[in-house]
Scaffold this active site. Structure first.
Site, PDB file in Angstrom:
ATOM      1  N   CYS A 328       0.444  -1.349  -0.263  1.00 40.97           N
ATOM      2  CA  CYS A 328      -0.129  -0.316   0.002  1.00 40.97           C
ATOM      3  C   CYS A 328       0.932   1.642  -0.272  1.00 40.97           C
ATOM      4  O   CYS A 328       2.007   1.155  -0.972  1.00 40.97           O
ATOM      5  CB  CYS A 328      -0.811  -0.008   0.929  1.00 40.97           C
ATOM      6  SG  CYS A 328      -2.098   1.124   1.182  1.00 40.97           S
ATOM      7  N   HIS A 425      -4.588  -5.247   1.167  1.00 34.14           N
ATOM      8  CA  HIS A 425      -3.861  -5.901   2.796  1.00 34.14           C
ATOM      9  C   HIS A 425      -4.695  -7.220   2.408  1.00 34.14           C
ATOM     10  O   HIS A 425      -4.848  -7.658   2.030  1.00 34.14           O
ATOM     11  CB  HIS A 425      -4.679  -4.557   4.072  1.00 34.14           C
ATOM     12  CG  HIS A 425      -3.310  -2.877   3.391  1.00 34.14           C
ATOM     13  ND1 HIS A 425      -2.163  -3.408   4.091  1.00 34.14           N
ATOM     14  CD2 HIS A 425      -4.634  -2.268   3.507  1.00 34.14           C
ATOM     15  CE1 HIS A 425      -2.634  -1.470   4.042  1.00 34.14           C
ATOM     16  NE2 HIS A 425      -3.587  -1.281   3.780  1.00 34.14           N
TER      17      HIS A 425
END
Length: 483
Positions: A328, A425
């Site tokens: 991310c 994630h």
């Protein structure tokens, strides 16, 4: 409908796990139960099934209750971006950035969101178990409170106070908390739970008797310290557990605004992995794999990484054949440039990235929030997880994607495949994908990744067993109007 609130004498007293334990205990009895946290401040978050963003601890509690995660379960989520400011998530959606004083004035609006979310959730479930934040004894935060007694007053619900004996001073914690509360709030507290006790309970009995005599309130039970328990933490960051000799060394820079560090829990549990966090002012740990984590303030965390000289350590690591993975915000750092023209994560502007992947990222309004599944492309194994990010990345590095998620490409591989990045994630929650990623990083031998989803379920049942064995369950059922 019935609501019961769990509050704590301190932060990290065990509120989150007690709520999770009660949710699993009630669900096993066939009770329709849901968790609720009116206000949370955390950088660990999850995506609800209605497409909202809520605290990761609430997601764990919904899993314990066996119900779909909904944004009504955590109507106010504060995600710190600086020491004085945070992004405000209201009923799952970004409301804006505020400093502490602005948010204090905003609490009247937040209170309405809390009331509406609790009302809607209560209409759908037989029992709601609410979790407080910090402690009700924080006098400076009492005005317009929505996190602790302010919510208990709004919902007109009873409260159980949890105290952590492992940190010491448990009787002072409880009596001191009661002492600073006004009489009407003291009356809401229907009993105490002492958490994380080690040793023979008989040695504690004289103290419990004194506490009951001193306060006139019952001790509902003493929960033991559960060794080996590892579940999604709200904030606390822990290093790896036991690992085998010759384990794969994984280093994660501990960044000030690191988000979703629960991404690394499956690695902490892996016997073939030695996970360490690189900390400010300490020597850089030796590594086979460096993972750049997610961040709520990517440019600021990248500047911090450079201030520590860690970028040079990672460059040296790559020169000697090491592997790097970006998650991310960490994926964005691997690129050539990060632009934030609207100041979504700090002051408007842009910064050069580390330049190891040919891509550029622009932060734009409209956070991407979705639960996804797909395939880890280099190995063809299934994977699932979730996305929470503002950035839009572009560049030729994306022509070599790492993942295929719900029919679209995600992430990137360097030409020599020593650097990988993704917006996903939960990358290590699938044991097959974890095995493949660790083989890429250099893990040899036969030790296999754990099934982290199964691990969560096992530990949640351990918590519920502790409720059955160590708390006054008749008193709990009476508080919940279930007798």
């Amino acid at each position: 409908m019935t609501t019961l609130m769990i509050q704590g004498t301190t932060s990290d007293a065990g509120k989150t796990l007690v709520v999770a334990a009660l949710c699993r205990w009630l669900a096993r009895r066939g009770v329709g139960v849901a968790p609720f946290k009116p206000q949370n401040m955390a950088l660990n978050s999850a995506v609800s099934e209605d497409g909202g963003e809520v605290g990761r601890s609430t997601a764990l509690q919904a899993l314990a209750a066996g119900v779909p995660l909904h944004s009504d379960m955590n109507p106010v989520l504060l995600k710190p971006q600086t020491d004085r400011g945070a992004q405000v998530i209201l009923r799952g959606r970004v409301h804006g950035n505020m400093d502490a004083l602005d948010y204090h004035a905003f609490k009247a609006t937040a209170r309405e969101a809390v009331r509406d979310a609790w009302t809607a959730l209560s209409a759908r479930h037989e029992v709601v178990i609410a979790e407080g934040a910090g402690s009700p004894a924080e006098i400076n935060l009492r005005a317009n409170d929505i996190a602790n007694m302010g919510f208990a007053e709004l919902a007109d619900c009873p409260v159980i106070l949890v105290a952590d004996i492992d940190r010491g001073g448990v009787f002072a914690q409880i009596v001191g908390t009661l002492e600073v509360l006004p009489p009407q709030e003291q009356a809401r507290i229907q009993g105490f739970v002492i958490n994380r006790f080690r040793g023979d309970p008989a040695l504690l009995q004289s103290g419990l008797d004194w506490l009951v005599q001193r306060t006139g309130k019952p001790v509902l039970g003493v929960l033991p310290y559960l060794h080996g328990l590892m579940l999604d933490a709200e904030d606390a960051v822990a290093s790896g557990g036991e690992h085998q000799a010759g384990a794969l060394k994984v280093t994660v820079p501990l960044l000030p605004r690191m988000s979703n560090h629960n991404d690394f829990d499956p690695l902490r549990l892996h016997p073939g992995v030695a996970l360490r966090f690189a900390e400010m002012g300490r020597p850089w740990p030796a590594a086979d794999l460096v993972i750049l984590p997610g961040s709520k303030a990517t440019r600021a965390d990248l500047a911090f990484l450079r201030e520590q000289g860690w970028h040079r350590e990672i460059e040296r690591h790559l020169r000697y054949g090491g592997k790097v993975l970006g998650l991310c915000g960490g994926f964005q750092m691997l690129g050539e440039r990060i632009e934030d023209p609207r100041g979504l994560e700090g002051d408007p502007g842009g910064d050069d990235g580390l330049g190891w992947l040919a891509l550029r990222t622009t932060l734009v309004p409209g956070k991407q929030l979705r639960n996804v599944s797909g395939t880890l492309l280099p190995d063809g194994v299934p994977i699932h997880g979730y996305e929470i990010h503002n950035g839009v990345s572009e560049g030729p590095a994306l022509d070599r994607p790492l993942l295929r998620l719900d029919g679209r490409d995600d992430g990137a591989l360097s030409d020599d495949d020593r650097i990988r990045g993704t917006y996903l994630h939960g990358l290590f929650d699938d044991p097959g994908a974890t095995d493949a990623l660790l083989r890429w990083a250099g893990l040899t031998g036969t030790s296999a990744a754990i099934d982290y989803d199964a691990h969560r379920q096992h530990d949640l049942n351990r918590l519920a067993d502790a409720i059955d064995q160590h708390l006054d369950t008749d008193a709990l059922l009476a508080l919940l109007n279930l007798t």
